[in-house]
Motif scaffolding. Sequence first.
Motif, PDB file in Angstrom:
ATOM      1  N   TRP A  82       0.823  -1.212   0.000  1.00 16.66           N
ATOM      2  CA  TRP A  82       0.000   0.000   0.000  1.00 16.66           C
ATOM      3  C   TRP A  82       0.858   1.263   0.000  1.00 16.66           C
ATOM      4  N   ASN A  83       1.970   1.244   0.730  1.00 12.44           N
ATOM      5  CA  ASN A  83       2.864   2.413   0.743  1.00 12.44           C
ATOM      6  C   ASN A  83       3.470   2.647  -0.638  1.00 12.44           C
ATOM      7  N   ARG A  84       3.787   1.562  -1.323  1.00  9.80           N
ATOM      8  CA  ARG A  84       4.402   1.664  -2.637  1.00  9.80           C
ATOM      9  C   ARG A  84       3.393   2.104  -3.697  1.00  9.80           C
ATOM     10  N   TYR A  85       2.117   1.708  -3.527  1.00  8.97           N
ATOM     11  CA  TYR A  85       1.092   1.993  -4.541  1.00  8.97           C
ATOM     12  C   TYR A  85      -0.113   2.682  -3.882  1.00  8.97           C
ATOM     13  N   PRO A  86      -0.079   4.006  -3.768  1.00  8.99           N
ATOM     14  CA  PRO A  86      -1.166   4.735  -3.101  1.00  8.99           C
ATOM     15  C   PRO A  86      -2.512   4.585  -3.802  1.00  8.99           C
ATOM     16  N   ASP A  87      -2.517   4.309  -5.115  1.00  8.63           N
ATOM     17  CA  ASP A  87      -3.799   4.112  -5.795  1.00  8.63           C
ATOM     18  C   ASP A  87      -4.517   2.864  -5.278  1.00  8.63           C
ATOM     19  N   VAL A  88      -3.761   1.839  -4.913  1.00  7.22           N
ATOM     20  CA  VAL A  88      -4.356   0.633  -4.340  1.00  7.22           C
ATOM     21  C   VAL A  88      -4.738   0.893  -2.884  1.00  7.22           C
ATOM     22  N   SER A  89      -3.926   1.644  -2.182  1.00  8.62           N
ATOM     23  CA  SER A  89      -4.180   1.933  -0.771  1.00  8.62           C
ATOM     24  C   SER A  89      -5.525   2.609  -0.548  1.00  8.62           C
ATOM     25  N   GLY A  90      -5.916   3.492  -1.457  1.00  5.61           N
ATOM     26  CA  GLY A  90      -7.176   4.204  -1.299  1.00  5.61           C
ATOM     27  C   GLY A  90      -8.369   3.512  -1.931  1.00  5.61           C
ATOM     28  N   HIS A  91      -8.159   2.342  -2.518  1.00  5.79           N
ATOM     29  CA  HIS A  91      -9.246   1.634  -3.207  1.00  5.79           C
ATOM     30  C   HIS A  91     -10.260   1.104  -2.194  1.00  5.79           C
ATOM     31  N   SER A  92     -11.537   1.179  -2.539  1.00  2.92           N
ATOM     32  CA  SER A  92     -12.589   0.763  -1.606  1.00  2.92           C
ATOM     33  C   SER A  92     -12.670  -0.755  -1.435  1.00  2.92           C
ATOM     34  N   TYR A  93     -12.078  -1.513  -2.324  1.00  3.60           N
ATOM     35  CA  TYR A  93     -12.130  -2.970  -2.219  1.00  3.60           C
ATOM     36  C   TYR A  93     -10.784  -3.552  -1.805  1.00  3.60           C
ATOM     37  N   PHE A  94      -9.696  -3.091  -2.417  1.00  3.50           N
ATOM     38  CA  PHE A  94      -8.367  -3.637  -2.162  1.00  3.50           C
ATOM     39  C   PHE A  94      -7.558  -2.812  -1.167  1.00  3.50           C
ATOM     40  N   GLY A  95      -8.004  -1.625  -0.796  1.00  2.00           N
ATOM     41  CA  GLY A  95      -7.214  -0.700   0.000  1.00  2.00           C
ATOM     42  C   GLY A  95      -7.162  -1.022   1.478  1.00  2.00           C
ATOM     43  N   GLU A  96      -6.482  -0.147   2.215  1.00  2.00           N
ATOM     44  CA  GLU A  96      -6.290  -0.339   3.653  1.00  2.00           C
ATOM     45  C   GLU A  96      -7.607  -0.455   4.406  1.00  2.00           C
ATOM     46  N   ASN A  97      -8.570   0.363   4.063  1.00  2.00           N
ATOM     47  CA  ASN A  97      -9.879   0.321   4.719  1.00  2.00           C
ATOM     48  C   ASN A  97     -10.916  -0.374   3.849  1.00  2.00           C
ATOM     49  N   GLY A  98     -10.462  -1.165   2.908  1.00  2.00           N
ATOM     50  CA  GLY A  98     -11.350  -1.824   1.967  1.00  2.00           C
ATOM     51  C   GLY A  98     -12.034  -3.040   2.558  1.00  2.00           C
ATOM     52  N   VAL A  99     -12.895  -3.598   1.775  1.00  3.35           N
ATOM     53  CA  VAL A  99     -13.700  -4.740   2.191  1.00  3.35           C
ATOM     54  C   VAL A  99     -12.833  -5.955   2.524  1.00  3.35           C
ATOM     55  N   LEU A 100     -11.753  -6.154   1.807  1.00  2.00           N
ATOM     56  CA  LEU A 100     -10.913  -7.339   1.999  1.00  2.00           C
ATOM     57  C   LEU A 100      -9.933  -7.219   3.156  1.00  2.00           C
ATOM     58  N   GLY A 101      -9.768  -6.030   3.699  1.00  2.00           N
ATOM     59  CA  GLY A 101      -8.817  -5.849   4.792  1.00  2.00           C
ATOM     60  C   GLY A 101      -7.396  -6.081   4.326  1.00  2.00           C
ATOM     61  N   THR A 102      -6.607  -6.749   5.146  1.00  2.00           N
ATOM     62  CA  THR A 102      -5.214  -7.019   4.818  1.00  2.00           C
ATOM     63  C   THR A 102      -5.085  -7.888   3.574  1.00  2.00           C
ATOM     64  N   ASN A 103      -6.067  -8.754   3.339  1.00  2.00           N
ATOM     65  CA  ASN A 103      -6.030  -9.619   2.156  1.00  2.00           C
ATOM     66  C   ASN A 103      -6.157  -8.826   0.863  1.00  2.00           C
ATOM     67  N   GLY A 104      -6.599  -7.583   0.944  1.00  2.00           N
ATOM     68  CA  GLY A 104      -6.813  -6.780  -0.253  1.00  2.00           C
ATOM     69  C   GLY A 104      -5.536  -6.525  -1.037  1.00  2.00           C
ATOM     70  N   ALA A 105      -4.452  -6.281  -0.341  1.00  2.00           N
ATOM     71  CA  ALA A 105      -3.190  -6.002  -1.036  1.00  2.00           C
ATOM     72  C   ALA A 105      -2.728  -7.214  -1.831  1.00  2.00           C
ATOM     73  N   ARG A 106      -2.719  -8.379  -1.197  1.00  2.00           N
ATOM     74  CA  ARG A 106      -2.273  -9.591  -1.891  1.00  2.00           C
ATOM     75  C   ARG A 106      -3.237  -9.962  -3.018  1.00  2.00           C
ATOM     76  N   THR A 107      -4.535  -9.804  -2.775  1.00  2.00           N
ATOM     77  CA  THR A 107      -5.523 -10.111  -3.801  1.00  2.00           C
ATOM     78  C   THR A 107      -5.349  -9.192  -5.006  1.00  2.00           C
ATOM     79  N   HIS A 108      -5.117  -7.904  -4.755  1.00  2.00           N
ATOM     80  CA  HIS A 108      -4.898  -6.972  -5.856  1.00  2.00           C
ATOM     81  C   HIS A 108      -3.659  -7.373  -6.641  1.00  2.00           C
TER      82      HIS A 108
END
Length: 128
Positions: free
Chosen positions: A59-85
């Motif tokens: 998420w730090n490396r890719y802020p566009d993913v960090s702010g995503h509502s599904y894959f981001g830090e506060n997204g639906v997937l939680g921590t799994n969002g980064a790996r899933t993305h």
Amino acid sequence: MSANGNKWIDRVIVIICVVSFGSWLVGLAGSPLFHPDRHAPPRSGDQDPAELALAQAYWNRYPDVSGHSYFGENGVLGTNGARTHYLLHGKAEGRRWGPGPTEEIRSGEVLPSFTDRCNEEKTGRPNR
């Protein structure tokens, strides 16, 4: 007789189209598009500090993913969002998973490597 037969066929075709469109709408209403929380996998990775550190590095490396509502830090997937993305999109886009070459993971946190910490002490600013 053929004019009545054509009207009957036209009516059947219209009924089939209406029923098909109606069932498509019912399927759309139950899709993740309208209810993403119902279709999300469980947030099991939220408890693993190593997975959290890897996700935080992504998420730090890719802020566009960090702010995503599904894959981001506060997204639906939680921590799994980064790996899933990364698995669904990031790898094909040439994004990098895990800590960078100048980062290391210790006790669930991503830390700058030893050489980066030394350079930062000398220059007063991070080496990034």
